[in-house]
Design an enzyme around this catalytic site. Sequence first.
Site, PDB file in Angstrom:
ATOM      1  N   SER A  96       8.089  -0.283  -4.811  1.00 17.42           N
ATOM      2  CA  SER A  96       9.186   0.637  -4.541  1.00 17.42           C
ATOM      3  C   SER A  96       9.693   0.314  -3.129  1.00 17.42           C
ATOM      4  CB  SER A  96       8.729   2.097  -4.632  1.00 17.42           C
ATOM      5  OG  SER A  96       7.914   2.472  -3.534  1.00 17.42           O
ATOM      6  N   TYR A  97      10.970   0.654  -2.767  1.00 14.59           N
ATOM      7  CA  TYR A  97      11.881   1.422  -3.579  1.00 14.59           C
ATOM      8  C   TYR A  97      13.219   0.708  -3.646  1.00 14.59           C
ATOM      9  CZ  TYR A  97      13.673   3.053   1.003  1.00 14.59           C
ATOM     10  OH  TYR A  97      14.181   3.122   2.283  1.00 14.59           O
ATOM     11  N   ASN A 154       2.037  -9.974  -0.755  1.00 12.87           N
ATOM     12  CA  ASN A 154       3.172 -10.502  -1.507  1.00 12.87           C
ATOM     13  C   ASN A 154       3.912 -11.614  -0.752  1.00 12.87           C
ATOM     14  OD1 ASN A 154       4.279 -10.287  -4.109  1.00 12.87           O
ATOM     15  ND2 ASN A 154       6.119  -9.271  -3.313  1.00 12.87           N
ATOM     16  N   TYR A 204      17.281 -10.451   0.772  1.00 16.73           N
ATOM     17  CA  TYR A 204      16.590 -11.503   1.530  1.00 16.73           C
ATOM     18  C   TYR A 204      15.662 -12.324   0.630  1.00 16.73           C
ATOM     19  CZ  TYR A 204      12.836  -8.013   1.307  1.00 16.73           C
ATOM     20  OH  TYR A 204      11.920  -7.101   0.872  1.00 16.73           O
ATOM     21  N   GLU A 235      11.530  -2.743  -8.400  1.00 17.25           N
ATOM     22  CA  GLU A 235      11.531  -1.775  -7.308  1.00 17.25           C
ATOM     23  C   GLU A 235      11.872  -0.426  -7.929  1.00 17.25           C
ATOM     24  OE1 GLU A 235      10.759  -2.423  -4.171  1.00 17.25           O
ATOM     25  OE2 GLU A 235      10.970  -4.595  -3.998  1.00 17.25           O
ATOM     26  N   ALA A 266       0.791  -1.223   0.000  1.00 15.50           N
ATOM     27  CA  ALA A 266       0.000   0.000   0.000  1.00 15.50           C
ATOM     28  C   ALA A 266       0.834   1.289   0.000  1.00 15.50           C
ATOM     29  CB  ALA A 266      -0.924  -0.009   1.216  1.00 15.50           C
ATOM     30  N   ARG A 267       1.950   1.275   0.711  1.00 16.49           N
ATOM     31  CA  ARG A 267       2.699   2.520   0.894  1.00 16.49           C
ATOM     32  C   ARG A 267       3.578   2.865  -0.295  1.00 16.49           C
ATOM     33  NH1 ARG A 267       6.249  -0.151   5.824  1.00 16.49           N
ATOM     34  NH2 ARG A 267       7.582  -1.508   4.567  1.00 16.49           N
ATOM     35  N   GLU A 268       3.662   1.955  -1.270  1.00 18.47           N
ATOM     36  CA  GLU A 268       4.572   2.163  -2.403  1.00 18.47           C
ATOM     37  C   GLU A 268       3.853   2.955  -3.500  1.00 18.47           C
ATOM     38  OE1 GLU A 268       6.712  -1.967  -0.952  1.00 18.47           O
ATOM     39  OE2 GLU A 268       5.881  -1.914  -2.968  1.00 18.47           O
TER      40      GLU A 268
HETATM   41  N1  ARG Z   1      10.256  -5.972  -1.776  1.00 22.15           N
HETATM   42  C1  ARG Z   1       9.526  -7.088  -2.304  1.00 22.15           C
HETATM   43  C2  ARG Z   1       8.841  -7.802  -1.170  1.00 22.15           C
HETATM   44  O1  ARG Z   1       9.338  -7.804  -0.078  1.00 22.15           O
HETATM   45  C3  ARG Z   1      10.441  -7.964  -3.063  1.00 22.15           C
HETATM   46  C4  ARG Z   1       9.872  -9.233  -3.534  1.00 22.15           C
HETATM   47  C5  ARG Z   1      10.829  -9.909  -4.459  1.00 22.15           C
HETATM   48  N2  ARG Z   1      10.396 -11.214  -4.821  1.00 22.15           N
HETATM   49  C6  ARG Z   1      10.638 -12.304  -4.115  1.00 22.15           C
HETATM   50  N3  ARG Z   1      10.076 -13.408  -4.513  1.00 22.15           N
HETATM   51  N4  ARG Z   1      11.410 -12.306  -3.069  1.00 22.15           N
HETATM   52  O2  ARG Z   1       7.770  -8.293  -1.355  1.00 22.15           O
HETATM   53 ZN    ZN Z   2       6.766  -3.842  -2.169  1.00 25.14          ZN
END
Ligand code: ARG
Ligand code: ZN
Length: 447
Positions: free
Chosen positions: A301-302, A247, A353, A375, A177-179
């Site tokens: 982002s970012y 995500n 990570y 990103e 949401a914050r991106e």
């Molecule tokens: N900043 C993203 C997240 O934390 C990166 C995701 C990248 N993809 C991954 N499968 N790790 O969701």
């Molecule tokens: Zn993100």
Amino acid sequence: MLLQLLSLSVVFISGISAEYKNYDGFKILEVNFQNPRVRKYIQEIDKNLGFMPDFLGENWKQKQAHYFIDKDSVENVKTNLASNNITYQMRDVNPQIFKVRRRRDINGAITINDVNNRYLSYDEQMQFLNSIAQQYPNDVKLQKIGNSYEGRSLNAVRIGDDGSSKPIVWIDAGVHAREWISYNVALYLVYTIVSQPAYRDLLNAVQLVVVPNTNPDGYEYSRTNDRMWRKTRSRFSNGRCSGADANRNYPFFWGTQGVSHSQCSEIYCGSRPQSEPEVMALTNAIQREETRIKGYIALHSYGQEILYPWGHTMRTYPSDVQDLIQVGKAMAAAIRAVNNTDYNVVNSGDGLYPAAGASDDWAKSRGIKYSYTIELSPIDDYTGFSLPEDRINQVCREAFQAIQVLMIEVRSKFSIRQTTSSASSTSAQSSLLLKRMRTAVRGSGRG
Ligand code: ARG
Ligand code: ZN
């Protein structure tokens, strides 16, 4: 199913909300992870600190990781870092970032000018899409793919859908949401690709599907209540905290690495795979036409990075990883050609990570060849998710070029409607593209 979005009434909000979450005393922790010992500390930062700090983003150029530290943890974190011999900076957060600049929604049409110059409410985003759909009825169809937890419509914009089975490039934005910049980039993409005749040929060969706001509940919450809100807004039974990290909620290696199973975490993976209605809607929509989707980008982002799978764990790559790297580099080159902005092409798990249950991995697992997370900017200042509005347009123009490169690659690999030469290597395509772009920049009238 196609629908005409409701024409939404204009919402007036004035002044600054008293309830906007206060972040006084919070700090940005910046750690340089060049040194392998520090890198190791960072990779286990949750174990080292005894809690998982909120990761904001990284500056890959300086090899610095940024975390958001709440005011009550600042002293403990400092002590812990010092006793582990980790050098760091504790930076003040620019208070401007937390100023709610909720402008009155303008009573009138939302135009590309708005998209280029300010962050829009969800209603404004939808108004903008409606007006584009009205203006370009043959090229743009709005498709409702589901509802968010709070009942907002999740909409896909189908561009160049002529009923044929041409390959699809799928772009979605703003799962976090914050991106905020990601939403503007998606809207800019929709507008630019349909309004400029130069992209006709490409759209004849490749269809584009854009989901400009994959987390409208979270986004509205971040606009009105809590600027740093990342997750969805769903409520879980016996929950003390709302929302899951959408995500981390995709059904591929769900819940394994780089996630949390506790509801209050920023990286809570949800109660089960696809527990979030937003993720359910997206996975269903993608699966309905997955054999045609050849490119997928999730806009975040970012950090200025183009991330390729696998990201659920480290040092694990798909068998065609060289193709992903090649196209990733062509995308980065196209971005660089706009204004010399550097994007790093890197595996998402080997970056800072691993994170399981992300959309890019899932898309790749469904057979979508070119799957990425981008990103967006910034990298070089501490505005983070609140990229200043006067920089929106440049980021949009850059990302647009990257997406165009992906579409060109998909055309050359998968479309039966080839144009011009049979050049199919990425470098040939991207150098052709770069040539064209330079011509365009010089303002030559050549097609
Ligand atoms: N900043 C993203 C997240 O934390 C990166 C995701 C990248 N993809 C991954 N499968 N790790 O969701
Ligand atoms: Zn993100």
